[in-house]
Design an enzyme around this catalytic site. Structure first.
Site, PDB file in Angstrom:
ATOM      1  N   GLY A  77     -23.360  -3.515  -4.599  1.00  0.00           N
ATOM      2  CA  GLY A  77     -23.863  -3.506  -5.956  1.00  0.00           C
ATOM      3  C   GLY A  77     -25.236  -2.883  -6.113  1.00  0.00           C
ATOM      4  N   GLY A  78     -25.827  -3.118  -7.290  1.00  0.00           N
ATOM      5  CA  GLY A  78     -27.087  -2.486  -7.623  1.00  0.00           C
ATOM      6  C   GLY A  78     -28.267  -2.910  -6.782  1.00  0.00           C
ATOM      7  N   PHE A 128     -13.380  -5.794   1.042  1.00  0.00           N
ATOM      8  CA  PHE A 128     -14.540  -5.218   0.347  1.00  0.00           C
ATOM      9  C   PHE A 128     -15.833  -5.791   0.929  1.00  0.00           C
ATOM     10  CE2 PHE A 128     -11.623  -4.591  -3.505  1.00  0.00           C
ATOM     11  CZ  PHE A 128     -11.378  -3.262  -3.173  1.00  0.00           C
ATOM     12  N   PRO A 129     -16.007  -5.738   2.248  1.00  0.00           N
ATOM     13  CA  PRO A 129     -17.152  -6.401   2.868  1.00  0.00           C
ATOM     14  C   PRO A 129     -18.484  -5.697   2.638  1.00  0.00           C
ATOM     15  CG  PRO A 129     -15.949  -5.188   4.526  1.00  0.00           C
ATOM     16  CD  PRO A 129     -15.134  -5.114   3.265  1.00  0.00           C
ATOM     17  N   TYR A 180       0.843  -1.186   0.000  1.00  0.00           N
ATOM     18  CA  TYR A 180       0.000   0.000   0.000  1.00  0.00           C
ATOM     19  C   TYR A 180       0.884   1.242   0.000  1.00  0.00           C
ATOM     20  CZ  TYR A 180      -3.818  -3.159   1.441  1.00  0.00           C
ATOM     21  OH  TYR A 180      -4.744  -4.172   1.527  1.00  0.00           O
TER      22      TYR A 180
END
Length: 302
Positions: free
Chosen positions: A226-227, A221-222, A76
């Protein structure tokens, strides 16, 4: 290996059987780069934060709010992420556990290249120790397995560091059950960090395997929903039922899924940080959990 299965506090997990951490941690990846840079899977994570004082303040706010597990990596911002964590929180004290990763090189802002040469892994761990200003890393992940080197050699490098007292616990990232089992034959594995959330569940088998082994499963990425997370979607409907936000509800689904799951949501906002921690207080019923499992899984194709 023991965990928190016999504890009455379901918000705590004993990482590696001896390191208690709260089950919602903090992923520091998003503190790199600055305004206007890509986010999510396209994020470059290449430079130190544009507003360093704000990032340091956010990390300290996280610790004050009760975060005990902080996640970073040597890749990072080319080590600047570890330096930032040390600037904010060193000396860490008994209430803070730091996880970092080794095994990926960054030749450019868009490249993440696995490199599992055992000597390189040990060198990177030494550099992480210096940047983090510590004598022992609480949790060191192999950032990615490198198919050019045997798993036994890569995990063996981390085991050597553990035997030297420089690493407390060993973790793996983005692995299958077969790879995990191969690694477990070399050294005890305390944590697995894979991409997993309510809408992306390709690693169900890994979740189940780690549960049976007392290994922490740490989804990154918990909150990538999404849509289907629109105002009339299944997440929002359940969120209204429990008096929570959609993000809290998505995290609560993970926490309900299994007691060894430790999500590490990242954010550059103090308000979102506090919101994420609030997921620990959100209780889903079995019906609500099953409904989210069914409806979101169907809408996302999982």
């Amino acid at each position: 290996m023991t965990n928190n299965a016999n504890s009455s506090d379901t918000t705590i997990f004993e990482l590696g059987g001896d390191l208690p951490v709260r089950r919602v941690g903090y992923g520091t990846m998003r503190l790199a780069d600055g305004p206007g840079d890509p986010t999510g899977p396209e994020a470059r994570i290449w430079t130190a934060p544009a507003d360093r004082a704000a990032a340091v303040g956010l990390l300290r706010t996280a610790a004050e709010a009760g975060v005990t597990l902080f996640d970073t990596a040597d890749a990072y911002a080319l080590g600047a992420g570890e330096e930032l964590l040390a600037e904010a929180l060193h000396p860490y004290g008994n209430g803070v556990a730091v996880a970092t990763k080794a095994g990926v090189v960054r030749p450019s802002p868009t490249e993440w290249v696995p490199l599992g040469h055992p000597a390189y892994l040990r060198q990177q761990a030494e550099l992480s120790l210096r940047r983090l200003r510590t004598e022992r890393i609480d949790l060191l992940y192999l950032h990615r397995l490198d198919e050019r080197f045997p798993v036994a050699e890569q995990v063996g490098a981390l085991k050597q560091l553990q035997e030297e007292g420089k690493v407390r616990h060993i973790g793996l990232s983005e692995v299958t059950v077969a790879q995990l089992e191969e690694a477990e034959a070399v050294a005890p594995i305390a944590a697995v960090q894979n991409l997993y959330n309510l809408a992306t569940r390709d690693h169900e088998a890994v979740v189940d395997h780690t549960a049976g082994r007392g290994i922490a499963f740490v989804p990154f990425f918990p909150v990538a929903m999404g849509g289907h997370a629109d105002p009339d979607g299944p997440v929002a409907r359940v969120a209204r039922e429990v008096g929570a936000t959609p993000s809290q509800t998505a995290l609560a689904w993970l926490l309900h899924r299994a007691p060894h799951i430790l999500p590490i949501p990242g954010t550059s906002s103090a308000a979102h940080l506090v919101e994420n921690l609030g997921a620990l207080d959100v209780a889903l019923t079995e019906e609500q959990f099953a409904r989210l499992d069914r409806e979101v899984g169907a809408s996302s194709g999982s």
